[in-house]
Design a protein around this motif. Structure first.
Motif, mmCIF file in Angstrom:
data_model
loop_
_atom_site.group_PDB
_atom_site.id
_atom_site.type_symbol
_atom_site.label_atom_id
_atom_site.label_comp_id
_atom_site.label_asym_id
_atom_site.label_seq_id
_atom_site.Cartn_x
_atom_site.Cartn_y
_atom_site.Cartn_z
ATOM 1 N N ILE A 288 0.840 -1.206 0.000
ATOM 2 C CA ILE A 288 0.000 0.000 0.000
ATOM 3 C C ILE A 288 0.874 1.255 0.000
ATOM 4 N N GLY A 289 1.984 1.217 0.736
ATOM 5 C CA GLY A 289 2.907 2.356 0.738
ATOM 6 C C GLY A 289 3.468 2.620 -0.641
ATOM 7 N N ALA A 290 3.840 1.569 -1.357
ATOM 8 C CA ALA A 290 4.355 1.722 -2.721
ATOM 9 C C ALA A 290 3.264 2.235 -3.653
ATOM 10 N N GLY B 168 3.771 8.120 1.148
ATOM 11 C CA GLY B 168 4.111 6.836 0.545
ATOM 12 C C GLY B 168 5.515 6.384 0.898
ATOM 13 N N ILE B 169 6.466 7.312 0.899
ATOM 14 C CA ILE B 169 7.844 6.966 1.266
ATOM 15 C C ILE B 169 7.913 6.503 2.712
ATOM 16 N N ILE B 170 7.273 7.247 3.602
ATOM 17 C CA ILE B 170 7.299 6.885 5.024
ATOM 18 C C ILE B 170 6.625 5.536 5.252
ATOM 19 N N MET B 171 5.446 5.341 4.644
ATOM 20 C CA MET B 171 4.735 4.067 4.818
ATOM 21 C C MET B 171 5.559 2.899 4.289
ATOM 22 N N PHE B 172 6.178 3.088 3.127
ATOM 23 C CA PHE B 172 6.952 2.011 2.533
ATOM 24 C C PHE B 172 8.157 1.660 3.398
ATOM 25 N N LEU B 173 8.882 2.670 3.858
ATOM 26 C CA LEU B 173 10.077 2.406 4.656
ATOM 27 C C LEU B 173 9.741 1.746 5.991
ATOM 28 N N VAL B 174 8.725 2.251 6.658
ATOM 29 C CA VAL B 174 8.355 1.682 7.958
ATOM 30 C C VAL B 174 7.871 0.240 7.797
ATOM 31 N N SER B 175 7.024 -0.003 6.819
ATOM 32 C CA SER B 175 6.531 -1.367 6.630
ATOM 33 C C SER B 175 7.644 -2.300 6.148
ATOM 34 N N PHE B 176 8.593 -1.780 5.362
ATOM 35 C CA PHE B 176 9.715 -2.603 4.922
ATOM 36 C C PHE B 176 10.574 -3.026 6.110
ATOM 37 N N VAL B 177 10.815 -2.098 7.037
ATOM 38 C CA VAL B 177 11.577 -2.436 8.242
ATOM 39 C C VAL B 177 10.836 -3.510 9.037
ATOM 40 N N GLY B 178 9.521 -3.387 9.170
ATOM 41 C CA GLY B 178 8.739 -4.370 9.912
ATOM 42 C C GLY B 178 8.757 -5.747 9.266
ATOM 43 N N TYR C 66 9.761 1.308 17.894
ATOM 44 C CA TYR C 66 10.017 2.708 18.226
ATOM 45 C C TYR C 66 9.540 3.654 17.124
ATOM 46 N N ILE C 67 9.709 3.247 15.882
ATOM 47 C CA ILE C 67 9.234 4.076 14.771
ATOM 48 C C ILE C 67 7.717 4.223 14.838
ATOM 49 N N LEU C 68 7.013 3.113 15.085
ATOM 50 C CA LEU C 68 5.552 3.192 15.205
ATOM 51 C C LEU C 68 5.145 4.029 16.412
ATOM 52 N N GLY C 69 5.898 3.918 17.501
ATOM 53 C CA GLY C 69 5.616 4.739 18.680
ATOM 54 C C GLY C 69 5.790 6.213 18.398
ATOM 55 N N VAL C 70 6.847 6.561 17.672
ATOM 56 C CA VAL C 70 7.082 7.966 17.314
ATOM 57 C C VAL C 70 5.966 8.464 16.395
ATOM 58 N N CYS C 71 5.545 7.639 15.443
ATOM 59 C CA CYS C 71 4.440 8.029 14.556
ATOM 60 C C CYS C 71 3.159 8.273 15.354
ATOM 61 N N LEU C 72 2.889 7.417 16.319
ATOM 62 C CA LEU C 72 1.705 7.582 17.167
ATOM 63 C C LEU C 72 1.799 8.883 17.965
#
Length: 119
Positions: free
Chosen positions: A2-4, A38-48, A65-71
């Protein structure tokens, strides 16, 4: 995935916006916002995904931690919007009035306003 997809839609929208030179303010252009999102979603989901596939504890913690910071960023934005409610409403109203004055000059704004009015 979805991010892509969001990134691809943002790039396509930016290419179309450049053809017609609409929305001179690049900061508020929906295409730029879609590209960044899209870049942020793709990178975060790729790390996960990479962390879960490799069972890498360090990457899983980074993902957490990335998801926590986003929240926290989302919560902070919501609280700031509530605290400065009047300024936020005035800002939106001023931009909408300015957009209505240039309704026929700005294709993106015209499409957004038409869609809002139809719904």
């Amino acid at each position: 995935v979805i991010g892509a997809l969001v990134l691809a839609v943002g790039i396509y929208a930016e290419i179309e916006r450049q053809k017609y030179k609409t929305l001179e303010s690049a900061f508020l252009a929906p295409a730029i916002i879609l590209i960044l999102l899209g870049i942020i979603m793709f990178l975060v989901s790729f790390v996960g995904v990479l962390a879960s596939l490799r069972d890498n504890l360090c990457l899983l913690q980074a993902f957490m931690y990335i998801l926590g910071v986003c929240l926290l960023i989302e919560l902070t934005g919501g609280v700031v919007a509530l605290i400065f409610r009047n300024q936020t409403i005035n800002f939106l109203n001023d931009n909408i009035r300015r957009g209505i004055e240039n309704y026929y000059d700005d294709l993106d704004f015209k499409n957004i306003m038409d869609s809002v009015q139809k719904q």
